[in-house]
Design an enzyme around this catalytic site. Structure first.
Site, PDB file in Angstrom:
ATOM      1  N   LYS A  74       0.907  -1.247  -0.018  1.00  0.00           N
ATOM      2  CA  LYS A  74       0.000   0.056  -0.066  1.00  0.00           C
ATOM      3  C   LYS A  74       0.843   1.405  -0.032  1.00  0.00           C
ATOM      4  CE  LYS A  74      -3.837  -2.355   1.816  1.00  0.00           C
ATOM      5  NZ  LYS A  74      -4.603  -3.071   3.157  1.00  0.00           N
ATOM      6  N   GLN A 128      -4.968  -1.775   9.236  1.00  0.00           N
ATOM      7  CA  GLN A 128      -4.920  -3.127   8.745  1.00  0.00           C
ATOM      8  C   GLN A 128      -5.600  -4.085   9.652  1.00  0.00           C
ATOM      9  OE1 GLN A 128      -3.621  -3.483   5.706  1.00  0.00           O
ATOM     10  NE2 GLN A 128      -4.008  -5.850   5.562  1.00  0.00           N
ATOM     11  N   ASP A 134     -11.292   1.977   3.530  1.00  0.00           N
ATOM     12  CA  ASP A 134     -11.687   0.842   3.153  1.00  0.00           C
ATOM     13  C   ASP A 134     -13.151   0.612   2.823  1.00  0.00           C
ATOM     14  OD1 ASP A 134      -9.674  -0.994   3.392  1.00  0.00           O
ATOM     15  OD2 ASP A 134      -9.320  -0.539   5.449  1.00  0.00           O
TER      16      ASP A 134
HETATM   17  N1  GUN Z   1      -6.857  -7.150   5.808  1.00  0.00           N
HETATM   18  C1  GUN Z   1      -7.072  -7.795   4.580  1.00  0.00           C
HETATM   19  N2  GUN Z   1      -7.499  -7.183   3.672  1.00  0.00           N
HETATM   20  C2  GUN Z   1      -7.608  -5.851   4.289  1.00  0.00           C
HETATM   21  C3  GUN Z   1      -8.328  -4.720   3.670  1.00  0.00           C
HETATM   22  O1  GUN Z   1      -8.694  -4.521   2.649  1.00  0.00           O
HETATM   23  N3  GUN Z   1      -8.353  -3.623   4.535  1.00  0.00           N
HETATM   24  C4  GUN Z   1      -8.037  -3.578   5.866  1.00  0.00           C
HETATM   25  N4  GUN Z   1      -7.996  -2.668   6.517  1.00  0.00           N
HETATM   26  N5  GUN Z   1      -7.157  -4.736   6.285  1.00  0.00           N
HETATM   27  C5  GUN Z   1      -7.433  -5.744   5.549  1.00  0.00           C
END
Ligand code: GUN
Length: 285
Positions: free
Chosen positions: A53, A97, A120
């Protein structure tokens, strides 16, 4: 022989669009979108996602702010950080996350993130907006899947779409996005009886189960579009999808590989959401 849906190619195109728009905004307004990524603890998979990211932020010209907190962080400490980021105008998007360590209630954290910075699309307000088709932010993984289906040129309207998996992050919002495009949508899950008889009807099959090689050739209709959201780590360290690629590929008309299918799209859509957040917070849309 199926055509391969190249998630790297499609995600690169999405990121390039975001990059160009970001450069124009930076020239005009002298500021850039900022994404804060919070990681708690030492989950190795989360570490990889967070690094990717950050890399994507660099590619598109965003500012990125990383907060790596120790495994024993308390819920109060994390909530305090979220409040600080909510109030920081240089932060347009906030991503915590998941999963977070067990002493932290992830729902409380998601609820605390400003819905305007919730890139998200996990906050109940944004989930509700997805339900009624009035999106501020698109849920990243399902939105990425929609881009991949559109890349094939296959029409969704009127088609039988089957989603395997009912998670809040993928299965449920995935079904909604397909429904908004007038697909006839079925959600299957671990209690579904005679799963193969349902999945065999799918013109568009989306697998989001979390089990390696779960979808076998007998579960797939000849000529189906098969999208594999799975990211399973095998004992030998290799990444493997939810679809048994070798078996299913000859039957499908289009199929996503793992890796290099849905994975890169999720991050590209996150960049798109962060740009949207920036524009909304600056009164540009
Ligand atoms: N953990 C696995 N996929 C994601 C996601 O798309 N966003 C977040 N915040 N955590 C994750």
């Amino acid at each position: 022989m199926a055509n391969l849906i190249d998630g790297k190619q499609v995600s690169t195109a999405v990121k390039e669009q975001v990059r160009q728009e970001t450069e124009k905004l930076a020239e005009t307004y002298g500021k850039r979108p900022g994404l804060a990524v919070v990681i708690v603890g030492n989950n190795p998979a989360s570490r990889v996602y967070v690094n990717n990211k950050k890399k994507a932020c660099e590619t598109v010209g965003f500012q990125s702010f990383e907060y790596a907190l120790p495994e024993d962080t308390t819920q109060e400490e994390l909530l305090e950080l979220v409040q600080t980021l909510n109030a920081d105008p240089s932060v347009n998007g906030i991503l915590v996350q998941l999963p977070v360590p067990e002493q932290i209630d992830d729902k409380a954290i998601i609820n605390a993130i400003s819905s305007e910075k919730d890139v998200d699309a996990f906050h109940p307000e944004n989930v509700g907006r997805i339900m009624i088709g009035d999106y501020a932010f698109l849920p990243c993984t399902p939105a990425g899947v929609m881009e991949l289906i559109d890349f094939t040129g296959v029409e969704i309207s009127g088609k039988k779409c089957v989603v395997i998996g009912r998670s809040n992050i993928v299965g449920k919002p995935m079904a909604m996005l397909l429904l908004h495009r007038s697909g006839t949508v079925t959600i299957c899950h671990s209690r579904t009886q005679d799963l193969a008889s349902v999945t065999r009807q799918a013109d568009i099959l989306v697998a989001a189960v979390g089990k390696a090689n779960f979808v076998t050739a007998d579960m797939v209709k000849e000529g189906a579009v098969v999208i594999d959201v799975g990211m399973n780590r095998l004992e030998n360290g290799k990444l493997c999808g939810d679809v048994n690629f070798a078996e299913v590929e000859p039957k499908a008309s289009w199929i996503t590989p793992v890796p290099g299918g849905v994975g890169p799209m999720t991050i590209a859509m996150l960049m798109k959401n962060t740009l949207t957040a920036f524009k909304k917070q600056n009164g540009l849309v």
